[in-house]
Design a protein around this motif. Structure first.
Motif, PDB file in Angstrom:
ATOM      1  N   LYS A  46      78.426  13.519   4.797  1.00  0.00           N
ATOM      2  CA  LYS A  46      78.724  14.458   5.890  1.00  0.00           C
ATOM      3  C   LYS A  46      77.625  14.426   6.960  1.00  0.00           C
ATOM      4  O   LYS A  46      77.914  14.352   8.160  1.00  0.00           O
ATOM      5  N   SER A  47      76.364  14.481   6.513  1.00  0.00           N
ATOM      6  CA  SER A  47      75.277  14.453   7.495  1.00  0.00           C
ATOM      7  C   SER A  47      75.211  13.094   8.187  1.00  0.00           C
ATOM      8  O   SER A  47      74.914  13.003   9.380  1.00  0.00           O
ATOM      9  N   THR A  48      75.527  12.050   7.439  1.00  0.00           N
ATOM     10  CA  THR A  48      75.532  10.714   8.037  1.00  0.00           C
ATOM     11  C   THR A  48      76.526  10.665   9.191  1.00  0.00           C
ATOM     12  O   THR A  48      76.235  10.100  10.254  1.00  0.00           O
ATOM     13  N   MET A  90      71.545  20.903  13.552  1.00  0.00           N
ATOM     14  CA  MET A  90      71.116  20.083  12.423  1.00  0.00           C
ATOM     15  C   MET A  90      70.947  20.873  11.133  1.00  0.00           C
ATOM     16  O   MET A  90      70.577  22.038  11.135  1.00  0.00           O
ATOM     17  N   GLN A  91      71.196  20.152  10.042  1.00  0.00           N
ATOM     18  CA  GLN A  91      71.002  20.764   8.728  1.00  0.00           C
ATOM     19  C   GLN A  91      69.519  21.096   8.534  1.00  0.00           C
ATOM     20  O   GLN A  91      69.176  22.134   8.003  1.00  0.00           O
ATOM     21  N   TYR A  92      68.659  20.207   9.007  1.00  0.00           N
ATOM     22  CA  TYR A  92      67.212  20.447   8.915  1.00  0.00           C
ATOM     23  C   TYR A  92      66.574  20.289  10.295  1.00  0.00           C
ATOM     24  O   TYR A  92      66.095  19.212  10.635  1.00  0.00           O
ATOM     25  N   LEU A 171      78.393  21.251  13.612  1.00  0.00           N
ATOM     26  CA  LEU A 171      77.468  22.142  12.916  1.00  0.00           C
ATOM     27  C   LEU A 171      77.306  21.642  11.487  1.00  0.00           C
ATOM     28  O   LEU A 171      78.218  21.753  10.677  1.00  0.00           O
ATOM     29  N   ASP A 172      76.153  21.065  11.194  1.00  0.00           N
ATOM     30  CA  ASP A 172      75.942  20.474   9.878  1.00  0.00           C
ATOM     31  C   ASP A 172      75.313  21.493   8.937  1.00  0.00           C
ATOM     32  O   ASP A 172      74.122  21.772   9.017  1.00  0.00           O
ATOM     33  N   GLU A 173      76.112  22.006   8.040  1.00  0.00           N
ATOM     34  CA  GLU A 173      75.652  22.996   7.058  1.00  0.00           C
ATOM     35  C   GLU A 173      74.815  24.105   7.678  1.00  0.00           C
ATOM     36  O   GLU A 173      73.761  24.474   7.159  1.00  0.00           O
ATOM     37  N   THR A 174      75.295  24.593   8.803  1.00  0.00           N
ATOM     38  CA  THR A 174      74.585  25.694   9.449  1.00  0.00           C
ATOM     39  C   THR A 174      74.549  26.919   8.531  1.00  0.00           C
ATOM     40  O   THR A 174      73.659  27.750   8.624  1.00  0.00           O
TER      41      THR A 174
END
Ligand SMILES: Nc1ncnc2c1ncn2[C@@H]1O[C@H](COP(=O)(O)OP(=O)(O)O)[C@@H](O)[C@H]1O
Ligand SMILES: [Mg+2]
Lengths: 257, 392
Positions: A46-48, A90-92, A171-174
């Protein structure tokens, strides 16, 4: 009407042992006014997908296309993509020591809007946006993300979303790491952004809990580097009840192959 | 960058984290006011091995003065300003030269400037000491001493500019309870060579904030030493440097914890760009047997903006007592952090602008420590100009 179109996307990541294929043919179209949720187990890619859309240099697109309103996104640099209307929460989120949040926000807004916002209205705008997200105004003078808690970082990602008003937001794992209050505040921020119907949202999540605050129009299940099932919001309810067990086979087959 | 910095706890600092104990303990270093007590260095000695000796213009092998530097002092009324001849008893009080060039300067200067901040007074304005080099092709020696009497408080900016070759000793004598803030700026022309030994003697409960800013010159080597003569002192040694192609900037800090309950912080940061840009940071800290309750931390970070630049960074922590409050060090040299650039660019900020933001951010905490606004603004402008020059 803004449209992000992803076709047969294959992406590899550069590792010490050479390139490793993570995305294995992703097809997805997001239109303004739509909210898509991508759900999938950890490590499914997913993040990729989100990094590949944003143009992170570590991820190589080996085949397939991404277009925004017909324009070739893959031909654009990272900052060109952002100015074209793509946004990745970003997730991080990354810490940038010595650069104040207020300087960063203003520099970003100037770049995306094509001109420096008028100082007086800008100060008000930022203040209001911070207020809506329950962010203490003192954060404006702190270095970007430095020493922020996980929840504070995520609120600031949504603050940037509110100020930059992209065409398509990813929105990545916000939602991950947010307590109940923060989850509500952040979700309301996303809903405000989406309310105009002029933006598209791709919500990447591992859990269904954010979907109690943000109603997706489409839900996609992601496993082993691609979308394996798509449906409406009822698919999320099904995942809530059953988990990813059903897709574990696909994931395992992919990792052992 | 991208390398995380870690403070090595005391028990590990001898063997891990890059700090090492020099073969000859700092406690055993030779020092003398007499140049003839030192052998002519070859460049292979530990303290000279990073320095390009050929570019020293003979400072290490007895070169005679062929000119003089101009010293202009602008001080508020709380200061006494004197020009004194060799032999004034106060000279040398803060410390003895510990290398041949410093001893040469001590043996060769014609006259010295002494500034004294009157006791129990806070200076009403910063003092500026403008030192202009002897001019291209000329060589000069100098001596400056700044004294802060009992409970005096003062800010002094030493501003080095111009051309030529210059070696000097700068002394800071801090009486009990005094607070002295010093900024030594090396903003020399491209031909200049400057070797400066700066000695601080810290009295009881005195506080020294010493900042070195090196921006220009062909070869600049500054060695700030802080010696705690009594208990309770506090020293902050800060450095900021920006080396361009072909420039050699060397900073050698030494904090001598000879007394109990003293605190020291050393923070040096540099940016380098261009072929042959070379910086050296040597950070020696010695905690002697008597120095119980010592608290010390030193950090050096270098940002390589282009290929062909080189930063050497060597922390040396020597600890002779176990009864200390804390000791640590960190050192990191690297390129731009790609993740930081990606993050800024992902918000629409073009790459060149993103790089500038990161470099400014890198120096930001140090710039904020500079309390004289004119100096801070000048440095910000200088950094901006440096970045402009390479199109970073
Ligand atoms: N930079 C990287 N180096 C090596 N492997 C990576 C890298 N980024 C991602 N991967 C691998 O790619 C797979 C997908 O990761 P990711 O996209 O982060 O998944 P998700 O976001 O769904 O948890 C994982 O197996 C992960 O280990
Ligand atoms: Mg992820």
């Amino acid at each position: 009407m803004a449209t992000l179109e992803i076709k047969d996307l294959h992406v590899s990541v550069n590792t010490d042992e050479g390139p490793k294929e993570i995305l294995k043919g992703v097809d997805l179209t997001i239109k303004a006014g739509e909210t898509h949720a991508i759900m999938g187990p950890n490590g499914s890619g997913k993040s990729t997908l989100s990094y590949a859309i944003a143009g992170h240099p570590k991820y190589q697109v080996t085949s397939g296309t991404i277009t925004l309103d017909g324009e070739d996104v893959l031909a654009m640099s990272v900052d060109e993509r952002a100015r074209a209307g793509l946004f990745l929460a970003m997730q991080y989120p990354v810490e940038v020591p010595g650069v104040s949040m207020s300087n960063f926000l203003r520099t970003a807004a100037t770049a995306v809007r094509g001109e420096a916002p008028k100082l007086r209205t800008w100060v008000k705008e930022v203040k209001a946006a911070m207020g809506e997200l329950d962010i203490d105004p003192a954060f404006a003078e702190r270095s970007v993300n430095e020493g922020f808690s996980g929840g504070e970082k995520k609120r600031h990602e949504i603050l940037q979303l509110a100020l930059l008003q992209p065409k398509i937001a990813i929105l990545d794992e916000t939602d991950s790491g947010l307590d109940v209050d923060a989850l509500r505040v952040v979700s309301e921020g996303v809903n405000r952004f989406q309310a105009s119907g002029e933006h598209g949202v791709l919500l990447i999540t591992h859990y269904t809990r954010i979907l109690r605050h943000i109603t997706p129009d489409f839900v996609h299940v992601f496993a082993a580097g691609k979308i394996v099932e798509s449906g409406g919001k009822e698919l999320a309810d099904q995942l809530e009840a059953e988990g990813y067990v059903k897709y574990a086979g696909i994931q395992e087959a992919a990792t052992t192959s | 960058m991208g390398t995380s910095l870690s403070a090595a706890p005391i028990s590990q600092s001898r063997s891990e984290g890059g700090a090492r104990v020099p073969e000859a303990s700092r406690a055993d270093w030779f020092s003398s006011y007499d140049v003839n007590a030192f052998e002519v260095p070859t460049g292979r000695e530990e303290i000279w091995r990073f320095t390009p000796m050929k570019r020293l213009a003979g400072l290490h092998e007895g070169a005679e003065a062929t000119g003089a530097a101009t010293v202009e002092v602008d001080a508020p009324g709380e200061f006494t300003v004197e020009t004194v001849a060799r032999g004034d008893k106060r000279l040398g009080e803060a410390g003895k030269p510990a290398d041949r060039v410093a001893a040469q300067a001590f043996s060769s200067f014609a006259e010295a400037t002494i500034l004294t901040a009157a006791k129990e007074q806070r200076a009403s304005a910063p003092t500026t000491v403008k030192v202009t080099g002897p001019g291209e092709g000329k060589l000069a020696y100098g001596h400056l001493q700044i004294r802060a009497e009992l409970y005096a408080e003062a800010v002094v900016v030493i501003d080095h500019r111009g051309s030529g070759v210059y070696a000097d000793n700068v002394e800071f004598v801090l009486a009990e309870g005094s607070k002295l803030t010093v900024v030594s700026i090396q903003d020399w022309a491209d031909d200049a060579v400057h070797v400066s030994a700066q000695h601080a003697r810290i009295g009881k409960d005195a506080v020294l904030k010493h900042t070195v800013v090196t921006l220009g010159g062909d070869l600049v080597r500054v060695s700030p030493t802080a010696y705690f003569a009594e208990r309770g002192g506090e020293v902050d040694l800060t450095g900021l440097y920006f080396a361009d192609a072909g420039q050699h900037f060397e900073h050698r800090t030494f904090v001598d914890h000879a007394q109990p309950n003293c605190t020291s912080n050393v923070t040096y940061k540099g940016a380098l760009q261009g072929e042959g840009a070379h910086t050296v940071w040597i950070g020696d800290v010695l905690i002697r047997v008597a120095a119980e309750g010592t608290q010390t931390y030193e950090l050096n970070r270098n940002l390589l903006l282009t290929d062909g630049a080189r930063a050497d960074s060597v922390p040396n922590l020597e600890i002779e007592t176990g009864e200390i409050a804390g000791a640590g060090h960190a050192s990191a040299t690297g390129r731009f952090d790609d993740e930081q650039l990606f993050y800024l660019q992902a918000r629409g900020i073009p790459e060149d602008q993103a790089r500038r933001l990161v470099v400014r951010g890198f120096f930001h905490e140090l710039l904020m420590k500079i309390t004289v606004p004119e100096v801070r603004e000048r440095l910000e402008a200088a950094i901006e100009a440096e970045l402009e020059a390479v199109g970073v």
